[in-house]
Motif scaffolding. Structure first.
Motif, PDB file in Angstrom:
ATOM      1  N   LEU A   1       4.299 -11.346   3.773  1.00 17.60           N
ATOM      2  CA  LEU A   1       5.532 -10.090   3.898  1.00 17.60           C
ATOM      3  C   LEU A   1       5.411  -9.461   3.765  1.00 17.60           C
ATOM      4  O   LEU A   1       5.380  -9.278   2.231  1.00 17.60           O
ATOM      5  CB  LEU A   1       7.158 -11.042   3.621  1.00 17.60           C
ATOM      6  CG  LEU A   1       8.031 -10.678   3.781  1.00 17.60           C
ATOM      7  CD1 LEU A   1       8.493 -10.536   5.143  1.00 17.60           C
ATOM      8  CD2 LEU A   1       9.630 -11.315   2.130  1.00 17.60           C
ATOM      9  N   HIS A   2       5.342  -8.614   4.565  1.00 22.93           N
ATOM     10  CA  HIS A   2       4.924  -7.000   3.832  1.00 22.93           C
ATOM     11  C   HIS A   2       6.386  -6.098   4.377  1.00 22.93           C
ATOM     12  O   HIS A   2       7.334  -5.972   5.647  1.00 22.93           O
ATOM     13  CB  HIS A   2       4.035  -6.362   5.306  1.00 22.93           C
ATOM     14  CG  HIS A   2       2.571  -7.124   5.237  1.00 22.93           C
ATOM     15  ND1 HIS A   2       1.813  -6.894   4.329  1.00 22.93           N
ATOM     16  CD2 HIS A   2       1.967  -8.054   6.170  1.00 22.93           C
ATOM     17  CE1 HIS A   2       1.050  -7.947   4.180  1.00 22.93           C
ATOM     18  NE2 HIS A   2       1.423  -8.664   5.780  1.00 22.93           N
ATOM     19  N   LEU A   3       6.341  -6.061   2.704  1.00 23.59           N
ATOM     20  CA  LEU A   3       7.319  -4.810   2.720  1.00 23.59           C
ATOM     21  C   LEU A   3       7.367  -3.595   1.588  1.00 23.59           C
ATOM     22  O   LEU A   3       6.587  -4.011   0.807  1.00 23.59           O
ATOM     23  CB  LEU A   3       9.084  -5.945   1.878  1.00 23.59           C
ATOM     24  CG  LEU A   3       9.470  -7.130   2.415  1.00 23.59           C
ATOM     25  CD1 LEU A   3      10.630  -7.602   1.560  1.00 23.59           C
ATOM     26  CD2 LEU A   3      10.224  -6.211   4.014  1.00 23.59           C
ATOM     27  N   LEU A   4       8.067  -2.323   2.681  1.00 24.39           N
ATOM     28  CA  LEU A   4       8.212  -1.436   2.207  1.00 24.39           C
ATOM     29  C   LEU A   4       8.124  -0.425   0.434  1.00 24.39           C
ATOM     30  O   LEU A   4       9.608  -1.836   0.265  1.00 24.39           O
ATOM     31  CB  LEU A   4       8.389   0.318   2.648  1.00 24.39           C
ATOM     32  CG  LEU A   4       8.060   0.198   4.061  1.00 24.39           C
ATOM     33  CD1 LEU A   4       8.826   1.093   4.793  1.00 24.39           C
ATOM     34  CD2 LEU A   4       6.549   0.285   4.033  1.00 24.39           C
ATOM     35  N   ARG A   5       7.531  -0.294  -0.345  1.00 24.28           N
ATOM     36  CA  ARG A   5       8.236  -0.299  -1.745  1.00 24.28           C
ATOM     37  C   ARG A   5       9.640   0.282  -2.215  1.00 24.28           C
ATOM     38  O   ARG A   5      10.977  -0.797  -2.349  1.00 24.28           O
ATOM     39  CB  ARG A   5       7.517   0.296  -2.707  1.00 24.28           C
ATOM     40  CG  ARG A   5       7.667   0.562  -4.325  1.00 24.28           C
ATOM     41  CD  ARG A   5       7.779   2.143  -4.346  1.00 24.28           C
ATOM     42  NE  ARG A   5       7.907   3.440  -4.013  1.00 24.28           N
ATOM     43  CZ  ARG A   5       9.640   3.509  -4.133  1.00 24.28           C
ATOM     44  NH1 ARG A   5      10.547   2.853  -5.025  1.00 24.28           N
ATOM     45  NH2 ARG A   5      10.013   4.867  -3.160  1.00 24.28           N
TER      46      ARG A   5
ATOM     47  N   ASP B   1      15.924  -0.957  -2.279  1.00 22.61           N
ATOM     48  CA  ASP B   1      16.617  -1.691  -1.431  1.00 22.61           C
ATOM     49  C   ASP B   1      17.439  -3.295  -1.814  1.00 22.61           C
ATOM     50  O   ASP B   1      18.730  -3.029  -1.911  1.00 22.61           O
ATOM     51  CB  ASP B   1      16.499  -0.949  -0.219  1.00 22.61           C
ATOM     52  CG  ASP B   1      18.179  -0.907   0.501  1.00 22.61           C
ATOM     53  OD1 ASP B   1      19.096  -0.023   0.225  1.00 22.61           O
ATOM     54  OD2 ASP B   1      17.647  -1.431   1.641  1.00 22.61           O
ATOM     55  N   ILE B   2      16.627  -4.173  -1.183  1.00 23.93           N
ATOM     56  CA  ILE B   2      17.483  -5.283  -1.076  1.00 23.93           C
ATOM     57  C   ILE B   2      17.636  -5.416  -3.006  1.00 23.93           C
ATOM     58  O   ILE B   2      18.240  -6.189  -2.926  1.00 23.93           O
ATOM     59  CB  ILE B   2      15.993  -6.120  -1.118  1.00 23.93           C
ATOM     60  CG1 ILE B   2      15.559  -6.477   0.656  1.00 23.93           C
ATOM     61  CG2 ILE B   2      16.486  -7.734  -1.361  1.00 23.93           C
ATOM     62  CD1 ILE B   2      15.328  -6.836   0.742  1.00 23.93           C
ATOM     63  N   ARG B   3      16.922  -4.676  -4.166  1.00 20.26           N
ATOM     64  CA  ARG B   3      17.339  -5.370  -5.302  1.00 20.26           C
ATOM     65  C   ARG B   3      18.167  -4.734  -5.981  1.00 20.26           C
ATOM     66  O   ARG B   3      19.151  -4.597  -6.329  1.00 20.26           O
ATOM     67  CB  ARG B   3      15.636  -4.687  -6.031  1.00 20.26           C
ATOM     68  CG  ARG B   3      15.684  -4.505  -7.824  1.00 20.26           C
ATOM     69  CD  ARG B   3      15.154  -4.145  -8.380  1.00 20.26           C
ATOM     70  NE  ARG B   3      14.644  -3.163  -7.679  1.00 20.26           N
ATOM     71  CZ  ARG B   3      14.965  -2.048  -8.398  1.00 20.26           C
ATOM     72  NH1 ARG B   3      16.097  -1.165  -8.666  1.00 20.26           N
ATOM     73  NH2 ARG B   3      14.540  -0.549  -7.417  1.00 20.26           N
TER      74      ARG B   3
ATOM     75  N   LEU C   1       7.909  -6.454 -13.305  1.00 18.42           N
ATOM     76  CA  LEU C   1       7.085  -5.840 -11.742  1.00 18.42           C
ATOM     77  C   LEU C   1       8.350  -5.169 -11.518  1.00 18.42           C
ATOM     78  O   LEU C   1       9.421  -5.315 -11.148  1.00 18.42           O
ATOM     79  CB  LEU C   1       7.353  -7.434 -10.947  1.00 18.42           C
ATOM     80  CG  LEU C   1       6.453  -8.454 -11.381  1.00 18.42           C
ATOM     81  CD1 LEU C   1       6.650  -9.378 -10.725  1.00 18.42           C
ATOM     82  CD2 LEU C   1       4.709  -8.642 -10.837  1.00 18.42           C
ATOM     83  N   SER C   2       7.421  -4.062 -10.934  1.00 19.19           N
ATOM     84  CA  SER C   2       7.251  -2.959 -10.148  1.00 19.19           C
ATOM     85  C   SER C   2       8.412  -3.366  -8.957  1.00 19.19           C
ATOM     86  O   SER C   2       7.694  -4.202  -8.967  1.00 19.19           O
ATOM     87  CB  SER C   2       6.808  -1.303 -10.370  1.00 19.19           C
ATOM     88  OG  SER C   2       5.414  -1.792 -10.028  1.00 19.19           O
ATOM     89  N   ASP C   3       8.312  -2.360  -7.991  1.00 19.83           N
ATOM     90  CA  ASP C   3       8.880  -2.817  -6.935  1.00 19.83           C
ATOM     91  C   ASP C   3       7.480  -2.830  -6.013  1.00 19.83           C
ATOM     92  O   ASP C   3       7.315  -3.336  -4.933  1.00 19.83           O
ATOM     93  CB  ASP C   3       9.704  -1.392  -6.302  1.00 19.83           C
ATOM     94  CG  ASP C   3      11.802  -1.852  -7.120  1.00 19.83           C
ATOM     95  OD1 ASP C   3      11.720  -2.701  -7.218  1.00 19.83           O
ATOM     96  OD2 ASP C   3      12.544  -1.003  -6.921  1.00 19.83           O
ATOM     97  N   GLU C   4       6.251  -1.911  -6.272  1.00 16.78           N
ATOM     98  CA  GLU C   4       5.600  -1.579  -5.714  1.00 16.78           C
ATOM     99  C   GLU C   4       4.703  -3.387  -6.230  1.00 16.78           C
ATOM    100  O   GLU C   4       4.432  -3.748  -5.454  1.00 16.78           O
ATOM    101  CB  GLU C   4       4.840  -0.003  -5.945  1.00 16.78           C
ATOM    102  CG  GLU C   4       3.701  -0.377  -5.063  1.00 16.78           C
ATOM    103  CD  GLU C   4       2.542   1.018  -5.567  1.00 16.78           C
ATOM    104  OE1 GLU C   4       1.408   1.100  -4.854  1.00 16.78           O
ATOM    105  OE2 GLU C   4       2.962   0.923  -6.634  1.00 16.78           O
ATOM    106  N   ALA C   5       4.829  -3.619  -6.879  1.00 21.89           N
ATOM    107  CA  ALA C   5       3.688  -5.377  -7.446  1.00 21.89           C
ATOM    108  C   ALA C   5       5.019  -6.074  -7.181  1.00 21.89           C
ATOM    109  O   ALA C   5       4.254  -7.022  -6.279  1.00 21.89           O
ATOM    110  CB  ALA C   5       4.440  -4.975  -9.059  1.00 21.89           C
ATOM    111  N   ILE C   6       6.745  -6.135  -6.591  1.00 26.94           N
ATOM    112  CA  ILE C   6       6.702  -6.958  -6.045  1.00 26.94           C
ATOM    113  C   ILE C   6       5.866  -7.320  -4.743  1.00 26.94           C
ATOM    114  O   ILE C   6       5.838  -8.558  -4.047  1.00 26.94           O
ATOM    115  CB  ILE C   6       7.849  -6.727  -6.198  1.00 26.94           C
ATOM    116  CG1 ILE C   6       8.614  -7.255  -7.747  1.00 26.94           C
ATOM    117  CG2 ILE C   6       8.754  -8.003  -4.818  1.00 26.94           C
ATOM    118  CD1 ILE C   6      10.348  -6.381  -7.987  1.00 26.94           C
ATOM    119  N   ALA C   7       6.259  -6.414  -3.941  1.00 25.28           N
ATOM    120  CA  ALA C   7       5.815  -5.546  -2.360  1.00 25.28           C
ATOM    121  C   ALA C   7       4.351  -5.982  -2.630  1.00 25.28           C
ATOM    122  O   ALA C   7       3.969  -7.288  -1.413  1.00 25.28           O
ATOM    123  CB  ALA C   7       5.378  -4.606  -2.173  1.00 25.28           C
TER     124      ALA C   7
END
Length: 410
Positions: A254-258, A263-265, A239-245
């Motif tokens: 849970l609404h997180l920016l890409r 950054d968390i990853r 999954l891309s970061d956008e897909a994870i979000a």
């Protein structure tokens, strides 16, 4: 400090002493209470001091009620009874409270009939009261604030909670006789641990997660799940970061920016999707395996060859029966269903042993006997033991744990 003097103000000194007392490790605190109650001065105070238990506190009645723990003493354990959570202390000292005849003690002081040694013991008893009352109020508040996590043990169930917020909650409680400021809470919880209903021991400070910590749990969970989804064919790749979000917003609200996910990853030391795609995973490691077939005598006769190779056994969730008492606490298979990885010089013979329960692996037989086990294999002319070890290693890297029925690494 008093103006023009090197002496510390009595009130300030009392706060310092209490702060240090709150930091005492549990074993030292337990010994401290025992020493105070066993001294002659404590007996001499009997007309004015009574040892009791904090109202509403529960204490384990014996060692049989306390699950063994090899490392450190826990404050107590969370239990669920009648649909509600309760906290049971592991030592009587942790729930001890002393009731004072304040009028009688005041008369002793006014007549100067209270020896200095007895005054010191009274001070120690009040310290114990302050610590235990604060601890009990804190635990009751945490049972309410973190109930979903305490029941499930799932980190994603944690609610962001600061010690300042807890201080405000405790200060709003009527009848709490000790000041519950954030500094005191911080000192108290620093070294304490508790046991959850699932027998897992956690640091008490872990019940005060920041929002960022909770977000880390969610991102880590989704990235770990992607490996299972790929193995099941739900996803074609990481999954891309956008897909994870998007998944976090859709599934968990849970609404997180890409860029927050990225950054968390990075914080979790997890590579991006391109690098994860290039990593060897279990799906690619099992290329060349046969299709999944039922693990039955007929399949062994007609499909599985009597040649060397490696194999994988999958099973549906098993149920406990009285005829298999050893597996009463067996876990259900993960969604990928893989419960065992093995190799043999004769695949047909080895799988036949598993099917008949002659392989010495009672837990594996427990799943096979349900009748829903399936197997796939790969024939190898040589090196099958090395391939098994490599397959086992990649499985552990992909899913974070070995198959349920592999009792040791090959």
């Amino acid at each position: 400090m008093q103006p023009g003097s090197n002496k510390i103000d009595a009130a300030l000194l009392g706060k310092i002493v209490l702060a240090r007392f709150l930091e005492l490790p549990l074993r030292r605190f337990d010994r401290f209470v025992a020493r105070v109650e066993s001294c002659d001065g404590f007996s001499a105070l009997a007309p004015w001091v009574a040892a009791a238990r904090i109202k509403g506190a529960q204490v384990a009645t014996g060692t049989a009620d306390i699950a063994p723990h090899p490392v450190a003493l826990s404050l107590g354990e969370v239990r669920e009874a009648g649909g509600r959570l309760e906290f049971v202390y592991h030592r009587e000292a942790f729930a001890r409270e002393y009731l004072f005849d304040e009028a009688g003690l005041h008369r002793l002081r006014s007549r100067q009939a209270l020896p200095q040694e007895l005054a010191r013991i009274l001070h120690r008893l009040r310290l114990i009261n302050s610590r235990n009352r604060l601890t009990h109020a804190l635990m009751q508040a945490l049972l309410e604030a973190q109930a979903p996590y305490l029941r499930s043990g799932e980190p994603m169930s944690l609610v962001p909670l600061t010690q300042v917020q807890m201080s405000e909650r405790l200060r709003a409680q009527p009848g709490l006789s000790v000041v519950a400021d954030a500094g005191r809470i911080s000192r108290l919880v620093r070294e304490l641990t508790i046991r959850l209903p699932n027998a897992k021991t956690i640091p008490l400070i872990g019940l005060f997660p920041r929002p960022r910590q909770v977000h880390c749990y969610f991102v880590d969970y989704v990235i770990k799940k992607e490996k299972t989804w790929i193995a099941e064919g739900v996803l074609e790749g990481p999954l891309s970061d956008e897909a994870i979000a998007e998944i976090l917003a859709r599934e968990y609200g849970l609404h997180l920016l890409r860029r927050t996910v990225a950054d968390i990853r990075h914080h979790l030391a997890i590579p991006d999707c391109r690098r994860r795609r290039h990593r060897m995973n279990y799906l690619t490691a099992t290329e060349g395996f046969s299709p999944l077939v039922p693990l039955t005598p007929q399949t062994l006769r007609t499909v599985v060859p009597a040649h060397p190779g490696v194999y994988e056994i999958r099973a549906a969730a098993a149920t406990y029966t009285e005829s298999h008492p050893l597996e009463k606490n067996a876990l259900a298979p993960e969604p990928h269903g893989v419960v065992y990885i093995g190799s043999a010089g004769d695949l047909r013979k080895r799988l036949g042993d598993h099917l008949r329960g002659n392989s010495g692996n009672a837990l594996l037989y427990r799943y096979i006997v349900e009748g829903a086990a399936r197997v796939r294999f790969r024939v190898l002319s040589d090196g099958w033991r090395w391939v098994e070890r490599e397959l086992y290693r990649v499985f552990c890297e992909t899913f974070g744990a070995p198959p349920l029925c592999n009792r040791m690494s090959p």
